[in-house]
Design a protein around this motif. Structure first.
Motif, PDB file in Angstrom:
ATOM      1  N   LEU A  25     -12.393  -5.341   3.050  1.00 40.42           N
ATOM      2  CA  LEU A  25     -11.648  -4.317   2.323  1.00 40.42           C
ATOM      3  C   LEU A  25     -10.897  -3.429   3.301  1.00 40.42           C
ATOM      4  O   LEU A  25     -11.361  -3.185   4.415  1.00 40.42           O
ATOM      5  N   GLY A  26      -9.750  -2.937   2.850  1.00 44.03           N
ATOM      6  CA  GLY A  26      -8.970  -1.989   3.633  1.00 44.03           C
ATOM      7  C   GLY A  26      -8.685  -0.750   2.809  1.00 44.03           C
ATOM      8  O   GLY A  26      -8.640  -0.798   1.582  1.00 44.03           O
ATOM      9  N   THR A  36      -7.738   4.470  -1.545  1.00 45.72           N
ATOM     10  CA  THR A  36      -8.788   3.680  -2.189  1.00 45.72           C
ATOM     11  C   THR A  36      -8.982   2.392  -1.395  1.00 45.72           C
ATOM     12  O   THR A  36      -8.091   1.958  -0.658  1.00 45.72           O
ATOM     13  N   PHE A  37     -10.162   1.794  -1.535  1.00 44.08           N
ATOM     14  CA  PHE A  37     -10.476   0.559  -0.832  1.00 44.08           C
ATOM     15  C   PHE A  37     -10.042  -0.634  -1.674  1.00 44.08           C
ATOM     16  O   PHE A  37     -10.343  -0.704  -2.870  1.00 44.08           O
ATOM     17  N   ALA A  38      -9.330  -1.565  -1.038  1.00 44.28           N
ATOM     18  CA  ALA A  38      -8.766  -2.701  -1.761  1.00 44.28           C
ATOM     19  C   ALA A  38      -8.866  -3.970  -0.931  1.00 44.28           C
ATOM     20  O   ALA A  38      -9.065  -3.943   0.288  1.00 44.28           O
ATOM     21  N   LEU A  39      -8.694  -5.078  -1.614  1.00 46.90           N
ATOM     22  CA  LEU A  39      -8.671  -6.389  -0.983  1.00 46.90           C
ATOM     23  C   LEU A  39      -7.316  -6.623  -0.324  1.00 46.90           C
ATOM     24  O   LEU A  39      -6.318  -6.030  -0.741  1.00 46.90           O
ATOM     25  N   PRO A  40      -7.254  -7.497   0.671  1.00 50.12           N
ATOM     26  CA  PRO A  40      -5.940  -7.873   1.191  1.00 50.12           C
ATOM     27  C   PRO A  40      -5.164  -8.649   0.128  1.00 50.12           C
ATOM     28  O   PRO A  40      -5.760  -9.320  -0.715  1.00 50.12           O
ATOM     29  N   PRO A 126     -13.683   5.586  -2.962  1.00 46.92           N
ATOM     30  CA  PRO A 126     -13.355   4.964  -4.243  1.00 46.92           C
ATOM     31  C   PRO A 126     -12.698   3.597  -4.044  1.00 46.92           C
ATOM     32  O   PRO A 126     -11.977   3.379  -3.076  1.00 46.92           O
ATOM     33  N   LEU A 127     -12.968   2.689  -4.979  1.00 47.34           N
ATOM     34  CA  LEU A 127     -12.317   1.384  -4.978  1.00 47.34           C
ATOM     35  C   LEU A 127     -10.976   1.484  -5.714  1.00 47.34           C
ATOM     36  O   LEU A 127     -10.819   2.300  -6.629  1.00 47.34           O
ATOM     37  N   PHE A 128     -10.020   0.655  -5.324  1.00 49.26           N
ATOM     38  CA  PHE A 128      -8.749   0.525  -6.042  1.00 49.26           C
ATOM     39  C   PHE A 128      -9.090   0.131  -7.474  1.00 49.26           C
ATOM     40  O   PHE A 128      -9.912  -0.751  -7.695  1.00 49.26           O
ATOM     41  N   TRP A 129      -8.506   0.813  -8.486  1.00 50.21           N
ATOM     42  CA  TRP A 129      -9.040   0.702  -9.836  1.00 50.21           C
ATOM     43  C   TRP A 129      -9.102  -0.703 -10.404  1.00 50.21           C
ATOM     44  O   TRP A 129     -10.055  -1.024 -11.117  1.00 50.21           O
TER      45      TRP A 129
END
Length: 144
Positions: A25-26, A36-40, A126-129
């Motif tokens: 995650l980035g 927010t934390f998201a996948l590539p 927080p995660l990207f929604w």
């Protein structure tokens, strides 16, 4: 049906790069989902396969080479809030590293604060929604 300006749906391909029980995650630097934390992942280009897009985006963003790509699911995400209303059909893939000892690099520091591995059962917030919605639904990128 309500439309927002000239907004048209776009296709994004995002990748669960998995290693053991962890995912890559980035932390986003973006008008949508900032901090927010998201996948590539990124936009599907004309004529590109999902696998080709996944490999290209992971390489562009992290410098990592991936393999064993598999289509997991597709979601329909509408972002109505300003500053930039948008609509994404998001293709979720899973992949593993060609070299499991390779570390991710932050190839696009203007778009991401950095990449790291996070245990699936202990994700950062927080995660990207769209990702948060999947996690809360019980989705598991490790099961087939």
């Amino acid at each position: 049906m309500e439309t927002v300006g000239e907004a048209t749906p776009r296709v994004a391909v995002v990748i669960f790069v998995v290693k053991g029980n962890s995912v890559l995650l980035g932390k986003r630097r973006s008008s949508i989902g900032n901090s927010t934390f998201a996948l590539p992942g990124g936009h599907l280009e004309f004529g590109e396969s999902f696998e080709g897009c996944a490999a290209r985006e992971v390489m562009e963003e992290t410098g990592l080479e991936i393999e064993k790509m598999k289509l997991l699911t597709v979601t329909n995400n509408v972002f109505k809030e300003a500053p930039k209303p948008s609509h994404y059909v998001t293709v979720f893939m899973r992949a593993t590293l060609v070299d499991p000892n390779q570390d991710p690099e932050n190839m696009e520091p203007e778009k991401c604060e950095g990449w790291d591995w996070y245990d699936w059962l202990n994700l950062p917030t927080p995660l990207f929604w769209p990702l948060e919605k999947m996690v809360k639904s019980g989705f598991n990128p490790f099961s087939d």
